[in-house]
Design a protein around this motif. Structure first.
Motif, short mmCIF file in Angstrom:
data_model
loop_
_atom_site.label_atom_id
_atom_site.label_comp_id
_atom_site.label_asym_id
_atom_site.label_seq_id
_atom_site.Cartn_x
_atom_site.Cartn_y
_atom_site.Cartn_z
N GLN A 165 50.48 77.85 112.90
CA GLN A 165 49.14 78.41 112.92
C GLN A 165 48.14 77.36 113.39
O GLN A 165 47.21 77.66 114.13
CB GLN A 165 48.77 78.92 111.53
N ALA A 166 48.35 76.10 112.99
CA ALA A 166 47.46 75.02 113.43
C ALA A 166 47.56 74.82 114.94
O ALA A 166 46.54 74.61 115.61
CB ALA A 166 47.83 73.73 112.71
N ILE A 167 48.77 74.93 115.48
CA ILE A 167 48.96 74.82 116.93
C ILE A 167 48.23 75.95 117.64
O ILE A 167 47.55 75.75 118.64
CB ILE A 167 50.46 74.81 117.29
N ALA A 168 48.35 77.16 117.11
CA ALA A 168 47.70 78.33 117.70
C ALA A 168 46.19 78.16 117.71
O ALA A 168 45.52 78.51 118.69
CB ALA A 168 48.09 79.59 116.94
N ILE A 169 45.64 77.61 116.64
CA ILE A 169 44.19 77.38 116.55
C ILE A 169 43.78 76.35 117.60
O ILE A 169 42.77 76.52 118.30
CB ILE A 169 43.79 76.94 115.13
N GLY A 170 44.56 75.28 117.73
CA GLY A 170 44.25 74.24 118.71
C GLY A 170 44.28 74.77 120.14
O GLY A 170 43.40 74.46 120.94
N LEU A 171 45.27 75.60 120.46
CA LEU A 171 45.36 76.18 121.80
C LEU A 171 44.22 77.16 122.05
O LEU A 171 43.68 77.24 123.15
CB LEU A 171 46.71 76.87 121.99
N SER A 172 43.85 77.89 121.02
CA SER A 172 42.74 78.84 121.14
C SER A 172 41.44 78.09 121.43
O SER A 172 40.64 78.51 122.28
CB SER A 172 42.61 79.64 119.86
N GLU A 173 41.22 76.98 120.73
CA GLU A 173 40.02 76.16 120.96
C GLU A 173 40.02 75.63 122.40
O GLU A 173 38.98 75.60 123.05
CB GLU A 173 39.97 74.98 119.98
N ALA A 174 41.18 75.21 122.88
CA ALA A 174 41.29 74.69 124.25
C ALA A 174 40.98 75.78 125.27
O ALA A 174 40.32 75.53 126.28
CB ALA A 174 42.68 74.12 124.48
N ARG A 175 41.44 77.01 125.02
CA ARG A 175 41.16 78.13 125.92
C ARG A 175 39.67 78.41 125.98
O ARG A 175 39.10 78.66 127.05
CB ARG A 175 41.89 79.39 125.47
N LYS A 176 39.02 78.39 124.80
CA LYS A 176 37.58 78.64 124.75
C LYS A 176 36.80 77.58 125.52
O LYS A 176 35.78 77.86 126.11
CB LYS A 176 37.10 78.68 123.29
N ALA A 177 37.30 76.33 125.50
CA ALA A 177 36.65 75.23 126.20
C ALA A 177 36.95 75.25 127.70
O ALA A 177 36.36 74.47 128.46
CB ALA A 177 37.08 73.90 125.60
N GLY A 178 37.87 76.13 128.14
CA GLY A 178 38.18 76.26 129.56
C GLY A 178 39.21 75.27 130.06
O GLY A 178 39.29 75.00 131.26
N LYS A 179 40.00 74.72 129.17
CA LYS A 179 41.03 73.76 129.56
C LYS A 179 42.27 74.51 130.08
O LYS A 179 42.40 75.71 129.86
CB LYS A 179 41.39 72.86 128.39
N LYS A 180 43.17 73.76 130.74
CA LYS A 180 44.36 74.38 131.33
C LYS A 180 45.38 74.70 130.25
O LYS A 180 46.07 73.83 129.74
CB LYS A 180 44.98 73.45 132.37
N VAL A 181 45.45 75.98 129.89
CA VAL A 181 46.39 76.47 128.88
C VAL A 181 46.85 77.85 129.34
O VAL A 181 46.03 78.66 129.75
CB VAL A 181 45.70 76.59 127.49
N PRO A 182 48.16 78.14 129.30
CA PRO A 182 48.62 79.49 129.67
C PRO A 182 48.06 80.55 128.72
O PRO A 182 47.73 80.23 127.58
CB PRO A 182 50.14 79.41 129.54
N PRO A 183 47.94 81.79 129.19
CA PRO A 183 47.42 82.83 128.30
C PRO A 183 48.33 83.06 127.11
O PRO A 183 49.53 82.81 127.18
CB PRO A 183 47.36 84.07 129.19
N PRO A 184 47.77 83.54 126.00
CA PRO A 184 48.61 83.77 124.80
C PRO A 184 49.63 84.87 125.07
O PRO A 184 49.39 85.76 125.89
CB PRO A 184 47.60 84.19 123.74
#
Length: 102
Positions: A78-97
């Motif tokens: 869950q902590a990883i999911a929160i971190g990736l979600s924050e990165a997506r909101k910031a516009g960083k390079k992360v694949p879609p969920p």
């Protein structure tokens, strides 16, 4: 009449030899799987992994809260999911969920 019996015996012998032969898996398919897994580009940006790292540290401290409920996060996934979600909101390079089933 004798020919029918002879035919039955011959057919039973053929099936017996087929059963004893071990079946071999094709080697080509296994080679393709390993080749397709290699990727030369990064899936996540270094800054996105930094977000996940900070969220994990917060979880270990016991200060990470989830969503509107504000419950304490104890699951590392869950902590990883929160971190990736924050990165997506910031516009960083992360694949879609991943899409939810059902």
């Amino acid at each position: 009449m004798a020919t029918k019996k002879a035919a039955k015996k011959a057919s039973s012998k053929k099936t017996a030899t087929k059963k004893s032969e071990p079946k071999k898996a094709p080697a080509k398919k296994a080679a393709k799987k390993t080749a397709s897994k290699k990727s030369s580009t990064r899936k996540y940006s270094p800054s996105a992994s930094k977000n996940v790292e900070t969220e994990m540290k917060e979880m270990k401290k016991g200060t990470l809260k989830s969503g509107r409920s504000g419950k304490k996060v104890t699951n590392p996934k869950q902590a990883i999911a929160i971190g990736l979600s924050e990165a997506r909101k910031a516009g960083k390079k992360v694949p879609p969920p991943p899409e939810k089933k059902g």
